[in-house]
Design a protein around this motif. Structure first.
Motif, PDB file in Angstrom:
ATOM      1  N   ALA A  40       0.804  -0.885  -0.222  1.00 58.17           N
ATOM      2  CA  ALA A  40       0.359   0.221  -0.066  1.00 58.17           C
ATOM      3  C   ALA A  40       1.108   1.226  -0.209  1.00 58.17           C
ATOM      4  N   GLU A  41       0.371   2.403  -0.604  1.00 60.03           N
ATOM      5  CA  GLU A  41       0.937   3.605  -0.562  1.00 60.03           C
ATOM      6  C   GLU A  41       1.474   3.908   1.251  1.00 60.03           C
ATOM      7  N   PRO A  42       2.912   4.323   0.953  1.00 60.01           N
ATOM      8  CA  PRO A  42       3.344   4.259   1.854  1.00 60.01           C
ATOM      9  C   PRO A  42       2.660   4.729   3.114  1.00 60.01           C
ATOM     10  N   ASN A  43       2.608   4.873   4.683  1.00 57.34           N
ATOM     11  CA  ASN A  43       2.088   5.867   5.775  1.00 57.34           C
ATOM     12  C   ASN A  43      -0.073   5.730   5.239  1.00 57.34           C
ATOM     13  N   SER A  44       0.268   5.046   4.508  1.00 57.44           N
ATOM     14  CA  SER A  44      -1.857   4.270   4.108  1.00 57.44           C
ATOM     15  C   SER A  44      -1.985   3.877   5.505  1.00 57.44           C
ATOM     16  N   GLN A  45      -1.473   3.036   5.599  1.00 57.99           N
ATOM     17  CA  GLN A  45      -1.950   2.678   7.136  1.00 57.99           C
ATOM     18  C   GLN A  45      -1.580   2.463   8.229  1.00 57.99           C
ATOM     19  N   VAL A  46      -1.579   3.644   8.918  1.00 54.40           N
ATOM     20  CA  VAL A  46      -1.119   3.626  10.237  1.00 54.40           C
ATOM     21  C   VAL A  46      -2.176   4.221  11.134  1.00 54.40           C
ATOM     22  N   SER A  47      -2.818   3.876  11.883  1.00 52.58           N
ATOM     23  CA  SER A  47      -3.569   4.436  13.037  1.00 52.58           C
ATOM     24  C   SER A  47      -2.837   5.263  14.121  1.00 52.58           C
ATOM     25  N   LEU A  48      -3.617   6.088  15.368  1.00 49.88           N
ATOM     26  CA  LEU A  48      -2.976   6.864  15.943  1.00 49.88           C
ATOM     27  C   LEU A  48      -2.182   5.638  17.271  1.00 49.88           C
ATOM     28  N   VAL A  49      -2.578   4.336  17.374  1.00 53.29           N
ATOM     29  CA  VAL A  49      -1.960   3.585  18.119  1.00 53.29           C
ATOM     30  C   VAL A  49      -0.299   3.103  17.411  1.00 53.29           C
ATOM     31  N   ASP A  50      -0.330   2.757  16.195  1.00 53.04           N
ATOM     32  CA  ASP A  50       0.986   2.490  15.382  1.00 53.04           C
ATOM     33  C   ASP A  50       1.633   3.822  15.394  1.00 53.04           C
ATOM     34  N   ALA A  51       1.280   4.824  15.203  1.00 51.01           N
ATOM     35  CA  ALA A  51       1.941   6.232  15.028  1.00 51.01           C
ATOM     36  C   ALA A  51       2.187   6.468  16.957  1.00 51.01           C
ATOM     37  N   ALA A  52       1.596   5.494  17.661  1.00 49.23           N
ATOM     38  CA  ALA A  52       2.453   5.892  18.598  1.00 49.23           C
ATOM     39  C   ALA A  52       2.214   7.797  19.597  1.00 49.23           C
ATOM     40  N   MET A  53       0.403   7.617  19.040  1.00 50.77           N
ATOM     41  CA  MET A  53       0.631   9.289  19.486  1.00 50.77           C
ATOM     42  C   MET A  53      -0.266   8.620  21.328  1.00 50.77           C
ATOM     43  N   PRO A  54       0.903  10.388  21.380  1.00 50.02           N
ATOM     44  CA  PRO A  54       0.131   9.980  23.666  1.00 50.02           C
ATOM     45  C   PRO A  54      -1.143   9.795  24.063  1.00 50.02           C
ATOM     46  N   GLY A  55      -1.113   8.814  24.691  1.00 53.51           N
ATOM     47  CA  GLY A  55      -2.561   8.246  24.771  1.00 53.51           C
ATOM     48  C   GLY A  55      -3.136   7.441  24.556  1.00 53.51           C
ATOM     49  N   MET A  56      -2.155   6.520  23.450  1.00 51.42           N
ATOM     50  CA  MET A  56      -3.408   5.547  22.777  1.00 51.42           C
ATOM     51  C   MET A  56      -3.181   4.483  23.436  1.00 51.42           C
ATOM     52  N   LEU A  57      -4.163   3.637  23.598  1.00 45.87           N
ATOM     53  CA  LEU A  57      -3.833   2.226  24.054  1.00 45.87           C
ATOM     54  C   LEU A  57      -3.989   1.260  23.028  1.00 45.87           C
ATOM     55  N   PRO A  58      -3.641   0.299  23.711  1.00 43.94           N
ATOM     56  CA  PRO A  58      -3.292  -0.626  22.473  1.00 43.94           C
ATOM     57  C   PRO A  58      -4.833  -1.868  23.162  1.00 43.94           C
ATOM     58  N   VAL A  59      -4.924  -2.327  21.434  1.00 47.53           N
ATOM     59  CA  VAL A  59      -6.384  -3.527  22.347  1.00 47.53           C
ATOM     60  C   VAL A  59      -6.098  -4.656  21.359  1.00 47.53           C
ATOM     61  N   ILE A  60      -6.040  -5.606  21.895  1.00 41.53           N
ATOM     62  CA  ILE A  60      -5.390  -6.976  21.106  1.00 41.53           C
ATOM     63  C   ILE A  60      -6.961  -7.522  20.291  1.00 41.53           C
ATOM     64  N   ASN A  61      -6.245  -8.102  19.505  1.00 44.37           N
ATOM     65  CA  ASN A  61      -6.521  -8.806  17.910  1.00 44.37           C
ATOM     66  C   ASN A  61      -6.789 -10.130  18.345  1.00 44.37           C
ATOM     67  N   GLU A  62      -7.787 -10.459  18.428  1.00 47.50           N
ATOM     68  CA  GLU A  62      -8.694 -11.921  19.195  1.00 47.50           C
ATOM     69  C   GLU A  62      -8.355 -12.564  18.143  1.00 47.50           C
ATOM     70  N   TYR A  63      -8.250 -12.578  17.053  1.00 44.47           N
ATOM     71  CA  TYR A  63      -8.103 -13.266  15.798  1.00 44.47           C
ATOM     72  C   TYR A  63      -6.847 -13.345  15.586  1.00 44.47           C
ATOM     73  N   CYS A  64      -6.007 -12.419  15.702  1.00 46.37           N
ATOM     74  CA  CYS A  64      -3.941 -12.658  15.458  1.00 46.37           C
ATOM     75  C   CYS A  64      -3.779 -14.089  17.048  1.00 46.37           C
ATOM     76  N   VAL A  65      -4.531 -13.492  18.668  1.00 40.55           N
ATOM     77  CA  VAL A  65      -3.950 -14.985  19.773  1.00 40.55           C
ATOM     78  C   VAL A  65      -4.630 -16.153  18.587  1.00 40.55           C
ATOM     79  N   GLU A  66      -5.995 -16.488  17.596  1.00 42.82           N
ATOM     80  CA  GLU A  66      -5.875 -17.740  17.070  1.00 42.82           C
ATOM     81  C   GLU A  66      -5.701 -18.164  16.507  1.00 42.82           C
ATOM     82  N   GLN A  67      -5.217 -16.893  15.309  1.00 43.02           N
ATOM     83  CA  GLN A  67      -4.301 -17.565  14.535  1.00 43.02           C
ATOM     84  C   GLN A  67      -2.662 -18.160  15.158  1.00 43.02           C
ATOM     85  N   SER A  68      -2.410 -17.556  16.191  1.00 44.28           N
ATOM     86  CA  SER A  68      -1.171 -17.865  17.319  1.00 44.28           C
ATOM     87  C   SER A  68      -1.041 -19.298  17.538  1.00 44.28           C
ATOM     88  N   VAL A  69      -2.758 -19.547  18.159  1.00 43.91           N
ATOM     89  CA  VAL A  69      -2.899 -20.987  19.035  1.00 43.91           C
ATOM     90  C   VAL A  69      -2.755 -22.001  17.527  1.00 43.91           C
TER      91      VAL A  69
END
Ligand code: ADP
Ligand code: MG
Length: 483
Positions: A40-69
């Protein structure tokens, strides 16, 4: 390929452990909803969490956990009901948070093992030490501007599985077999696309040398080894480098080295003394991950038939050689294609047509199976036409060429081109009579003992019938006529 290196002073054995980073196939990132599409176009798939803006909180992606299991289950591994996300602290321009969320002391998956197939046909079990989840970093781009570096954060926060092997690998061949098998399993599971060109799978190589039977020596870790070929070259280079040092009475310094694919050498990046102190600690923004056995069992039920099981089934049920079965199960789609072709038909003939004719041809044309102009149904029909003697194997190859060109079904082609095999003995006899009459001199010679001419008569009859005469019938009838 050698597992040992013959030095001036005797034989050295390689001890290798691989750390493979595999990007989890998921629509969104490990702790944010941003997309993960490659290219994808550079920096077109970046949320505030990914850019580490102050005060942002990570929320676990359940599907990624399922994929790891799911991956852990596919690697015959222990799934841990309790795991912890920790902060791995370091500074780098492509890491805006200043730390990577990873798992350290308590990974989601513990010990497992996979069977790898070695070039000599033997099977070796390689231990898996652990699998943990972590975030990917962004990407620095140094080649976009003469004096500036840019940062693309699209990859920042994408979910990775780091899969660590035991130091069970003894050479470049085994390392190659391990990576190929691991990639095959991940692709079957649908948990990672295994695409090394796009960086979805990357390997770090840990290597030390020892005298056979002795304790493990000091290792170096080689980073940036991003293709199977690079893994092979890095191992060969590094083994020679270490042997040379050891044979000259030197000691290996534990260090991180970088593989340079242009110069084909490993280079020191940092020694153990300069090693990062990552100051791991549990991420206070995330609770420990607790997963229930019921959920693990639900995921287990969704596992597909994996490569080893499929291979054994192909050998058992279809009576294929281990080699053919191995080729056919290498890709999930390929195995499925074969099973469609062979349904209700001769399995060895079907395997031969899929492997030698179809895959051979697609390979030559650089076409993936997914875009094959010949569908599995059509190839199956072609095999059926050979089996019921509508056409000979020879004519089938011509029909196959037309199928590749036109995408038409084989019965239509046989009909349109009048390629039906002649099994009618009357018609064949007629042709034989013509051939014998035209070659009276050769018939004399044959009768005088020149047996070799039999092949010539067969050839002439086949030619006159434009390849359509049934070869077995031709042989039979010729024998009678000439005796
Ligand atoms: P680290 O945390 O420094 O990466 P690990 O103990 O996790 O270290 O080991 C990383 C990899 O190195 C594993 O794949 C392991 O099998 C391999 N390894 C450990 N010791 C050796 C050794 N002496 N020689 C070769 N490989 C080794
Ligand atoms: Mg490591």
């Amino acid at each position: 390929m050698a597992q040992t290196v013959q030095g001036e002073t005797g034989v050295w054995e390689m001890v290798i452990g691989l750390e493979v980073h595999a990007q989890i196939t998921a629509k969104s990132k490990l702790f944010s909803g941003a997309a993960t599409q490659f290219g994808a176009e550079p920096n077109s798939q970046v949320s505030l969490v990914d850019a580490a803006m102050p005060g942002m909180l990570p929320v676990i992606n359940e599907y990624c956990v399922e994929q790891s299991v799911r991956t852990g289950l596919g690697l015959n591994a222990q799934i841990n009901n309790f795991s912890v996300f920790e902060r791995k602290n370091y500074f780098y321009p492509d890491l805006p948070q200043g730390y990577q969320i990873s798992q350290f002391e308590h990974p989601i998956v513990g010990k497992g093992e996979i069977e790898v197939d070695l070039p000599d046909g033997s099977v070796k079990v390689i231990g898996i030490t652990r699998l943990h989840m972590e975030q990917d970093a962004g990407k620095s781009m140094h080649d976009q501007h003469p004096t500036k570096s840019y940062v693309d954060l699209n990859r920042s926060g994408c979910a990775l599985m780091e899969i660590v092997s035991e130091p069970d690998i003894r050479g470049a061949d085994e390392a190659t077999a391990y990576i190929n098998k691991l990639r095959m399993i991940l692709r079957y599971l649908g948990t990672c696309d295994g695409n090394m060109d796009e960086g979805s799978m990357r390997a770090d190589v840990n290597l030390s040398m020892r005298r056979p039977g002795e304790e493990m020596g000091t290792r170096c870790e080689i980073k940036n080894v991003n293709s199977v070929k690079a893994v092979q070259q890095a191992i060969a280079y590094e083994a020679d480098r270490q042997v040379e040092i050891l044979e000259n009475g030197g000691e290996i310094v534990q260090e991180t080295r970088l593989w340079d694919p242009v110069k084909n050498e490993t280079r020191s990046m940092r020694s153990k003394e300069e090693a990062h102190d990552y100051r791991y600690f549990p991420d206070p923004d995330l609770l420990p991950l607790e997963i229930a056995n019921d959920w693990i069992e639900d995921i287990r039920k969704t596992l597909p038939e994996l490569p080893d099981e499929k291979k054994h089934r192909f050998i058992e049920d279809y009576k294929l050689s281990a080699y053919d079965a191995g080729v056919l199960i290498a890709e999930h789609a390929r195995a499925h294609y074969f099973e469609t072709v062979t349904k209700g038909r001769d399995t060895k003939l079907a395997a031969n047509w899929v492997i030698n004719e179809l895959l051979g041809r697609l390979n030559k044309d650089n076409t993936p199976l997914e875009s094959s102009p010949v569908s599995a149904e059509h190839l199956g029909e072609l095999v059926g036409l050979i089996e019921d003697k509508t056409i000979s194997g020879r004519i089938a190859k011509d029909v196959f060429d037309i199928m590749i060109e036109s995408g038409k079904d084989p019965a239509t082609i046989v009909e349109e081109q009048g390629l039906k095999q002649v099994t009618d003995t009357g018609a064949i006899e007629g042709i034989i009579d013509e051939v014998l009459a035209e070659n009276a001199d050769k018939v004399e010679q044959y009768k005088a003992g020149k047996d070799k001419l039999f092949g010539f008569f067969v050839g002439q009859v086949m030619k006159k019938s434009q390849g359509k005469a049934n070869p077995a019938a031709v042989n039979e009838l010729l024998k009678t006529k000439l005796s």
